[in-house]
Design a protein around this motif. Sequence first.
Motif, PDB file in Angstrom:
ATOM      1  N   TYR A 273       0.825  -1.213   0.000  1.00  0.00           N
ATOM      2  CA  TYR A 273       0.000   0.000   0.000  1.00  0.00           C
ATOM      3  C   TYR A 273       0.859   1.264   0.000  1.00  0.00           C
ATOM      4  CZ  TYR A 273      -4.656  -1.966   0.535  1.00  0.00           C
ATOM      5  OH  TYR A 273      -5.851  -2.603   0.309  1.00  0.00           O
ATOM      6  N   HIS A 274       2.015   1.241   0.664  1.00  0.00           N
ATOM      7  CA  HIS A 274       2.950   2.358   0.721  1.00  0.00           C
ATOM      8  C   HIS A 274       2.214   3.633   1.161  1.00  0.00           C
ATOM      9  CE1 HIS A 274       6.728   4.225   0.243  1.00  0.00           C
ATOM     10  NE2 HIS A 274       6.457   4.894  -0.874  1.00  0.00           N
ATOM     11  N   THR A 275       2.232   4.684   0.334  1.00  0.00           N
ATOM     12  CA  THR A 275       1.604   5.945   0.734  1.00  0.00           C
ATOM     13  C   THR A 275       0.093   5.929   0.562  1.00  0.00           C
ATOM     14  OG1 THR A 275       2.002   6.820  -1.490  1.00  0.00           O
ATOM     15  CG2 THR A 275       3.657   7.298   0.203  1.00  0.00           C
ATOM     16  N   ALA A 276      -0.470   4.865   0.003  1.00  0.00           N
ATOM     17  CA  ALA A 276      -1.926   4.787  -0.134  1.00  0.00           C
ATOM     18  C   ALA A 276      -2.594   4.453   1.194  1.00  0.00           C
ATOM     19  CB  ALA A 276      -2.302   3.733  -1.182  1.00  0.00           C
ATOM     20  N   LEU A 277      -1.802   4.208   2.235  1.00  0.00           N
ATOM     21  CA  LEU A 277      -2.337   3.859   3.546  1.00  0.00           C
ATOM     22  C   LEU A 277      -1.792   4.848   4.571  1.00  0.00           C
ATOM     23  CD1 LEU A 277      -4.055   1.608   4.922  1.00  0.00           C
ATOM     24  CD2 LEU A 277      -1.899   0.494   5.498  1.00  0.00           C
ATOM     25  N   PRO A 283      -5.132  -1.925   6.375  1.00  0.00           N
ATOM     26  CA  PRO A 283      -5.953  -2.135   5.177  1.00  0.00           C
ATOM     27  C   PRO A 283      -7.048  -3.169   5.404  1.00  0.00           C
ATOM     28  CG  PRO A 283      -3.874  -3.300   4.965  1.00  0.00           C
ATOM     29  CD  PRO A 283      -3.787  -2.507   6.245  1.00  0.00           C
ATOM     30  N   VAL A 284      -8.062  -3.093   4.574  1.00  0.00           N
ATOM     31  CA  VAL A 284      -9.113  -4.108   4.533  1.00  0.00           C
ATOM     32  C   VAL A 284      -8.709  -5.132   3.484  1.00  0.00           C
ATOM     33  CG1 VAL A 284     -11.551  -4.562   4.070  1.00  0.00           C
ATOM     34  CG2 VAL A 284     -10.861  -2.441   5.216  1.00  0.00           C
ATOM     35  N   THR A 285      -8.438  -6.356   3.905  1.00  0.00           N
ATOM     36  CA  THR A 285      -7.933  -7.364   2.980  1.00  0.00           C
ATOM     37  C   THR A 285      -8.602  -8.710   3.229  1.00  0.00           C
ATOM     38  OG1 THR A 285      -6.095  -7.953   4.460  1.00  0.00           O
ATOM     39  CG2 THR A 285      -5.678  -6.240   2.825  1.00  0.00           C
ATOM     40  N   PHE A 286      -8.826  -9.403   2.140  1.00  0.00           N
ATOM     41  CA  PHE A 286      -9.246 -10.807   2.160  1.00  0.00           C
ATOM     42  C   PHE A 286      -8.239 -11.530   1.262  1.00  0.00           C
ATOM     43  CE2 PHE A 286     -12.900  -8.138   2.888  1.00  0.00           C
ATOM     44  CZ  PHE A 286     -13.558  -8.744   3.932  1.00  0.00           C
ATOM     45  N   LEU A 287      -7.071 -11.802   1.818  1.00  0.00           N
ATOM     46  CA  LEU A 287      -5.923 -12.263   1.050  1.00  0.00           C
ATOM     47  C   LEU A 287      -5.734 -13.765   1.212  1.00  0.00           C
ATOM     48  CD1 LEU A 287      -3.574 -11.026  -0.672  1.00  0.00           C
ATOM     49  CD2 LEU A 287      -2.196 -11.126   1.405  1.00  0.00           C
ATOM     50  N   PHE A 288      -5.594 -14.458   0.088  1.00  0.00           N
ATOM     51  CA  PHE A 288      -5.393 -15.905   0.087  1.00  0.00           C
ATOM     52  C   PHE A 288      -4.077 -16.223  -0.609  1.00  0.00           C
ATOM     53  CE2 PHE A 288      -9.803 -15.433   0.893  1.00  0.00           C
ATOM     54  CZ  PHE A 288     -10.222 -16.575   1.558  1.00  0.00           C
TER      55      PHE A 288
END
Length: 456
Positions: A273-277, A283-288
């Motif tokens: 995300y770097h500067t986007a966060l 962050p909101v993530t549903f990571l698999f």
Amino acid sequence: MSRIKLLPETLASQVAAGEVVERPASVVKELVENSIDAGATTIEVGFQRGGISRIRVVDDGCGMDRDDALLSLERHATSKIASAADLAAITTLGFRGEALPSIASVSRFRLATREADEVAGTEILVNGGRIEAVRDAGEAPGTQIEVRSLFYNVPARRKFLRSETTETRNIEHQFSLQALAHPAIGFTLVREEKTARQLPTTTSLRDRIRDLYGPELLEDLLEISARDRAGIHVRGWIGHAGVSRQTRGQQFVFVNGRAIDSGILSTALREGYHTALMRGQFPVTFLFIDLDPHEVDVNVHPAKREVRFRDPAGVREAIVQAVQRTLESGRSEWRQKFSAPTNVVAGVPEAMSPPANSSSASPPSAIGKESSSFGVMGRDTVRPSTFVTPDQAAALEARLESSVEVMPPSTESEISSRPDQQFQIIGVLNRLYVLMENSDGLVLVDQHAAHERILF
């Protein structure tokens, strides 16, 4: 006299239960994972008083015969692994054979199971680790496990449980984790004898997220374009740039279908995300993450919440690239929505421009510098592309007023016909954020992030 003594079996099971069964949510996790390993297509989870009074898990899996049902209550008895080689490549959620005997040793326990091709099933009653009854049962194919009076015989553990509301929230969180990891399985949650959630089977993670968190959250998510990198497959959904939470409550990470907590993966998400966060946000993530079972060790934590990767740098890099690629693909729509009108550049149309040799004309270098930094979109409106202080904002508005005065009426009407693309500066917050508004609402521009976006 020897001071070292061999612990009785019941006491040894209660000690082991302290690692496996931390709270009612741990019981739900272990029982649901057993149901998933048994090939269930529907799983029902019911509980009362935060799981302290009663927990019940029913599935339609393969079931067990009487011998297997009795053996499943013995410590380290499992059908998941048979050799050390199997331990190096675990493909199931459970594998230690500790869950059922540990749970049965600290509760009033009932197990009823039947295989699909058997006429009668088996029912086993256990009280504090001691088997009290074994008899036939006419249950539906699958397995039912009921846990009552959790920690009734271990008061030291029971008094450390949280309130019923907190334990209920932990069970619901565990239920959501399992439902997210396995959308092809139908889940039902029954709280205090009332159905709280009913999730149908689906082949799409998107549908399962919608069923759990509503369609509003889906609008803030981007789908990760699935791609393999050195045998590491990353997929799922992540939040748009700027969509974040104050906690990790909606940061879900799964490795080979197992929900885990990993500092390596959390760091990789933040790097992606770097500067986007914003700082302090998550962050909101549903990571698999799917990879070869030989490349990950899940036998490093009593509750199996942590894992070790053979190539942690490769996993981190795969996540960073997947997140950056997904965020970049979602920026095109954002840029189109917030870009300046293409027919208005630096103030005046070519037909109304003053002669090049006019004494009132601005130097070419000054015009080029000003037009590259700001594009005029209407009176008192600008689109910032670099750092703006309150003094600069006031000076900018004065310059814009003078430039708008020379516009012909046709150009003014043409600009006003696009109110949805106009931005008006409200002010500067904490010398960091530029506050602007348009027809869509309030917009906050992080000057530092915007500067980096333009430079890089």
